[in-house]
Design an enzyme around this catalytic site. Structure first.
Site, mmCIF file in Angstrom:
data_model
loop_
_atom_site.group_PDB
_atom_site.id
_atom_site.type_symbol
_atom_site.label_atom_id
_atom_site.label_comp_id
_atom_site.label_asym_id
_atom_site.label_seq_id
_atom_site.Cartn_x
_atom_site.Cartn_y
_atom_site.Cartn_z
ATOM 1 N N ASP A 115 0.570 -1.304 -0.099
ATOM 2 C CA ASP A 115 -0.112 0.357 -0.200
ATOM 3 C C ASP A 115 1.003 1.160 0.188
ATOM 4 O O ASP A 115 2.047 0.741 0.690
ATOM 5 C CB ASP A 115 -0.617 0.188 1.155
ATOM 6 N N ASP A 119 -15.104 12.684 10.883
ATOM 7 C CA ASP A 119 -14.095 12.129 10.424
ATOM 8 C C ASP A 119 -13.153 12.031 11.991
ATOM 9 O O ASP A 119 -12.208 13.022 11.784
ATOM 10 C CB ASP A 119 -13.575 12.756 9.563
ATOM 11 N N PHE A 169 -17.207 6.409 5.886
ATOM 12 C CA PHE A 169 -16.098 6.530 4.513
ATOM 13 C C PHE A 169 -16.361 4.891 4.075
ATOM 14 O O PHE A 169 -16.155 3.877 4.922
ATOM 15 C CB PHE A 169 -14.767 6.973 4.142
ATOM 16 N N SER A 170 -16.969 4.275 2.973
ATOM 17 C CA SER A 170 -16.795 3.181 2.271
ATOM 18 C C SER A 170 -16.029 3.184 1.265
ATOM 19 O O SER A 170 -15.400 3.909 1.126
ATOM 20 C CB SER A 170 -17.941 2.678 2.120
ATOM 21 N N THR A 202 -16.180 1.779 -1.253
ATOM 22 C CA THR A 202 -17.480 1.072 -2.038
ATOM 23 C C THR A 202 -17.985 3.031 -2.629
ATOM 24 O O THR A 202 -17.488 3.456 -4.037
ATOM 25 C CB THR A 202 -19.042 0.484 -2.049
ATOM 26 N N THR A 203 -18.461 3.596 -2.038
ATOM 27 C CA THR A 203 -18.394 4.740 -1.982
ATOM 28 C C THR A 203 -17.275 6.112 -2.144
ATOM 29 O O THR A 203 -17.176 6.984 -3.323
ATOM 30 C CB THR A 203 -19.383 4.917 -1.392
ATOM 31 N N MET A 206 -15.996 7.791 0.015
ATOM 32 C CA MET A 206 -16.421 9.114 0.211
ATOM 33 C C MET A 206 -17.344 8.896 1.440
ATOM 34 O O MET A 206 -17.567 8.013 1.507
ATOM 35 C CB MET A 206 -16.872 9.993 -0.425
ATOM 36 N N SER A 207 -17.000 9.880 2.163
ATOM 37 C CA SER A 207 -18.108 10.198 3.398
ATOM 38 C C SER A 207 -18.413 11.893 3.784
ATOM 39 O O SER A 207 -18.282 13.178 2.644
ATOM 40 C CB SER A 207 -16.726 10.367 4.546
#
Length: 701
Positions: A329, A366, A397-398, A400-401, A403-404
Site C-alpha cells: 500500500d 471524521d 467512508f466506505s 465502495t462509495t 466518500m464520507s
C-alpha cells in the site's frame, strides 16, 4: 458506564514496579537459562523416537550403538588384528556420541530461544476476574477462563483485558507492552477498522471500554503465539523436507558403498574391521548440514521473532525468501502515512471561507488524523459554522462509495471524497461539473498530493489538497530488492496522476491507482498464475481475503481479528514496511542453508581424501596421502574429531545466518562456491593434520 464501580483485582503501582524489576532480572539470566535448558534437551533428543526424525544423525546414532557394542566385545564381528582395540573403539564411540549430541544441542539451542520468548508471553497470561455484561446490563464477576466467543465484558482503567475481543463502545488507552514490547500506550476505540481489536493480557490504563469477546479461552492470540514460538506446531518446510529426503538418499548410497568395501579390501589384502567401516560411513555422509538443517530453519523463525513478528510456521518464513512480487500500500508503507490537509482550492466562484465551511461540516464526524487536519485547516481559513452535530447524521467512508460526509436537517447533504466519486454524486442530483474541478484535480495530483472534492448537495465548492511524503531511504531499499529479483507493485486509492508521481519518486516497478479490495485479489491471482510468489500487508477486514490469497500475508497487530486470522504472519509493531525486512530474512535463511550445504559437501570430499589413502595403504594408495597422516588409527580419530567439532563451530553461523547481500542468484552461487566450497575443501586438510599431530603426540596409537 462511569457509574459502574471498578471491582477487578489489580496490583498497586509499587507491586507492578517490583514485577518489572523481576522481569528485568529474568532477562539478564535468560541467556544462561537457555544454554542450560539446551544441554538437557540435547540428551532428551537422544531417544529413538526423536532421533529417527533426522535420518543423517539417526544413522550416526546407530553407528554409535554398534561401536559401543564392539568396545565391550572387540571380537563381536570376528577376530581383530589391532593393538588395544577397546581403547580405539571406545574413543570412536565417544566421538560419534558427541557428534549426535552436538547436533541435538544446536537444535535445542535454537528452540530454546523460542521457549524463552514463550515463557515471557506465558508470564503475561494469568487467570483474572472479568466483568461480564448480561443482556439486561447487569455485571457479573467471572473467571476469564470461562469466557466464550460472543460474550461482552466491561473494563476500566487498571483492569487487564481478559480475552481477545473487539471494542463495541468507548475510547481508551491500552498498554500492550506485554505483547509488543512497546511502552507507549495504544488508543483503542469502537467503530475503527484498525483500532478496535484488543488482545487478552493487555492492560487498560485510562477511561473504559465495552468489549465483545472473539476467542474462546485458550484459543486467543497470545495462546497461539506461545504455541508457535515454542515450536509445538513447527512442521518442516517443503525445501527442508526435500533436502532431508536428498540427505537420506545420500546416506543410503554411502551405506551401500561402505558395505561393498570389505570385498575390495579382501582383494587388496587390507584387513578392515567394523569400527573402520563405521568411521568411513560417518565421514562420507553429510553430517554437518544434517546436524544443522533444522537449526537453520528454527533460527530463521527466531530472527523473524526478534523483529517482533510472529510467523505461523516455518513454511511462511521460508516462502518469504522465495518471494518474487511485493504488493505494498502507498499510505503508511511507501509514504509516511500521516496524510494531512495542506490547502483548499475553491472553484465555481466560491470563496475560501465558503469551502472551509463546507469542508468543516463534511469532516466534523471524521475522527481520523486526516479528518482532524481538515477541521484545523478550515478553522485557520476562518470557517464559521452555525451547526449542531446532535441534529445531523454522519455518513461513514466506505471503499465502495469512496466518500464520507454529513446529512444535515432538512435533507441537505455534504460530502467529501475522491473527485470521481463526488462527480458521480453531483450528477445523480442533477448538478453540474466545470473545467475548474479538473484543473484543480490535476494541479494537486501533479504535486504528488491527493485531491478530495467537497460538495453541498449538487454544488461542488472546491478541492482539498492532502499531502503525504515518501519515506526517506525507501527508494534505496526497493533497489536492493530489485537486485534480488523482487518486483514491487504499489497499490493506492489515489488517482492515476498522483499514483504515477509517487511511484516515480519511490522507484516502484508498477502501480495500480484507485485500487479497491477486489483489485488486490486480482493482482495477487494474476501474479500467482504467472508462477510468482506474492507478499502483501494488510490490517482491515477488507484486506483479509487478499491476505489469505497471498503466499505471505503480514497482518498488523492493530488490525482486525479477521486480518490476523487470514495472514500467516503478524507484526506486533504494526509497521507495514517490515515486510521488506521479512523478505530479506527469508532470503538470508535460504542463503545460510545453501552456504552450509556447500560447506558440508566440500568437507566430505576433503575427509575422504584424508582417509582412503591411509586405510588402503596396501593397495599402493599411500602416495595419495598428501597430508602425511601417521597411521590408520590417528587418521580415523582425526577425521571423526573434526567431523564432530565442525557442528558446534558452525552453530553461531546457523543461528545468526550468513551475511545478507542483495545479489542475483548466479552471483550468490558463485560466492558460495568460492567461500564455502573452496573453504570447505581447504579447512579440513589443515584441521585434520593438526588433530593427527596431537593424537600422535599422546603416543596412544
Amino acid at each position: 458506564m462511569n457509574s459502574v464501580a471498578t471491582t477487578s483485582k489489580t496490583k498497586p503501582p509499587r507491586s507492578r514496579q517490583r514485577d518489572r524489576r523481576q522481569v528485568s532480572k529474568k532477562k539478564k539470566i535468560g541467556a544462561t537459562g537457555i544454554y542450560l535448558r539446551a544441554i538437557g534437551d540435547a540428551f532428551i533428543k537422544l531417544s529413538p523416537g526423536k532421533a529417527i526424525k533426522n535420518p543423517v544423525m539417526f544413522l550416526v546414532w546407530i553407528a554409535t550403538l554398534i561401536t559401543i557394542a564392539v568396545t565391550i566385545d572387540p571380537a563381536l564381528f570376528g577376530p581383530v588384528e589391532q593393538n588395544n582395540p577397546q581403547l580405539f573403539n571406545g574413543i570412536v564411540s565417544g566421538i560419534l556420541f558427541f557428534t549426535v549430541w552436538f547436533a541435538n544441542f544446536a537444535e535445542a539451542l535454537a528452540e530454546g530461544r523460542g521457549k524463552a520468548q514463550a515463557d515471557t508471553l506465558r508470564s503475561s497470561k494469568s487467570e483474572i476476574t472479568a466483568k461480564k455484561l448480561s443482556a439486561d446490563g447487569a455485571i457479573t464477576e467471572v473467571s476469564s477462563t470461562s469466557l466464550k466467543q460472543g460474550d461482552t465484558v466491561y473494563v476500566v482503567a487498571g483492569d487487564f483485558i481478559p480475552a481477545d475481543g473487539e471494542v463495541v463502545m468507548g475510547v481508551a488507552s491500552v498498554d500492550e507492552s506485554a505483547i509488543t514490547g512497546e511502552s507507549a500506550p495504544v488508543l483503542k476505540e469502537s467503530g475503527s477498522d484498525v483500532a478496535s481489536s484488543v488482545t487478552g493480557g493487555t492492560r487498560i490504563i485510562s477511561d473504559e471500554l465495552i468489549i465483545r469477546i472473539t476467542a474462546d479461552a485458550g484459543k486467543g492470540f497470545v495462546d497461539r503465539m506461545i504455541a508457535l514460538v515454542e515450536g509445538r506446531e513447527r512442521h518442516k518446510t517443503p525445501n527442508e523436507i526435500a533436502l532431508t529426503v536428498l540427505l537420506a538418499v545420500l546416506c543410503l548410497i554411502c551405506l551401500f558403498v561402505v558395505a561393498t568395501l570389505p570385498a575390495f579390501a579382501y582383494t587388496v589384502k587390507t584387513p578392515i574391521n567394523v569400527p573402520i567401516l563405521i568411521a568411513l560411513l560417518v565421514a562420507l555422509i553429510p553430517t554437518t548440514i544434517g546436524g544443522l538443517l533444522s537449526t537453520i530453519s528454527i533460527a530463521g523463525m527466531d530472527r523473524i521473532a526478534q523483529f517482533n513478528v510472529i510467523a505461523t510456521s516455518g513454511r511462511a518464513v521460508e516462502a518469504s525468501g522465495d518471494v518474487n512480487t511485493l504488493l505494498l500500500d502507498k499510505t503508511g508503507t511507501i509514504t509516511l502515512g500521516n496524510r494531512l490537509a495542506e490547502d483548499f482550492i475553491p472553484i465555481n466562484g466560491h470563496s475560501m471561507e465558503e469551502i472551509a465551511n463546507v469542508a468543516w461540516i463534511a469532516s466534523v464526524f471524521d475522527n481520523t488524523p486526516e479528518g482532524k487536519s481538515i477541521l484545523r485547516l478550515a478553522e485557520r481559513f476562518g470557517a464559521r459554522v452555525d451547526f449542531d452535530p446532535n441534529h445531523a447524521e454522519p455518513v461513514d467512508f466506505s471503499a465502495t462509495t469512496r466518500m464520507s460526509g454529513t446529512n444535515l436537517p432538512g435533507g441537505r447533504e455534504v460530502r467529501k471524497g475522491a473527485v470521481l466519486a463526488i462527480k458521480g454524486f453531483v450528477r445523480s442530483r442533477h448538478g453540474r461539473e466545470t473545467p475548474e474541478l479538473d484543473l484543480a484535480y490535476e494541479r494537486v495530483s501533479q504535486q504528488g498530493g491527493t485531491p478530495l472534492a467537497v460538495c453541498l448537495d449538487r454544488e461542488i465548492y472546491g478541492v482539498i489538497h492532502l499531502k503525504d511524503i515518501v519515506k526517506p531511504g525507501i527508494r534505496e531499499r526497493f533497489d536492493q530488492l530489485r537486485r534480488m529479483g523482487v518486483r514491487i507493485i504499489m497499490l493506492t486509492g489515489d488517482n492515476q496522476i498522483t499514483a504515477a508521481v509517487i511511484a516515480k519518486e519511490a522507484g516502484v516497478d508498477d502501480f495500480i491507482a484507485e485500487a479497491s479490495p477486489e483489485d488486490k485479489i486480482l493482482v495477487i491471482q494474476q501474479e500467482q498464475q504467472e508462477g510468482r510468489l506474492v507478499a502483501m500487508t494488510g490490517d482491515g477486514n477488507n484486506d483479509a481475503p487478499a491476505l489469505a490469497q497471498a503466499n505471505i500475508g503480514l497482518a498488523m497487530n492493530t488490525g482486525t481479528q479477521a486480518a490476523k486470522e487470514a495472514a500467516n504472519m503478524v507484526d506486533l509493531d504494526s509497521d507495514p514496511t517490515k515486510l521488506i525486512d521479512i523478505v530479506s530474512i527469508g532470503k538470508q535463511l535460504l542463503m545460510t542453508r545453501g552456504a552450509l550445504t556447500t560447506f558440508s559437501l566440500a568437507n566430505d570430499i576433503a575427509k575422504y581424501f584424508a582417509l582412503i589413502p591411509v586405510i588402503f595403504a596396501a593397495a599402493n594408495l599411500q602416495s595419495l596421502n598428501v597430508m602425511q597422516l601417521t597411521n590408520t588409527n590417528t587418521a580415523i580419530l582425526a577425521v571423526l574429531t573434526y567431523n564432530a567439532l565442525a557442528i558446534p563451530a558452525l552453530i553461531p553461523l546457523a543461528l545468526k545466518g550468513v551475511q545478507f547481500k542483495p545479489v542475483t542468484a548466479n552471483k550468490l552461487l558463485q560466492r558460495h562456491i568460492l567461500i564455502y566450497g573452496l573453504g570447505g575443501l581447504i579447512l579440513p586438510f589443515i584441521a585434520i593434520k593438526l588433530i593427527d599431530l596431537l593424537i600422535t603426540a599422546t603416543g596412544l596409537f
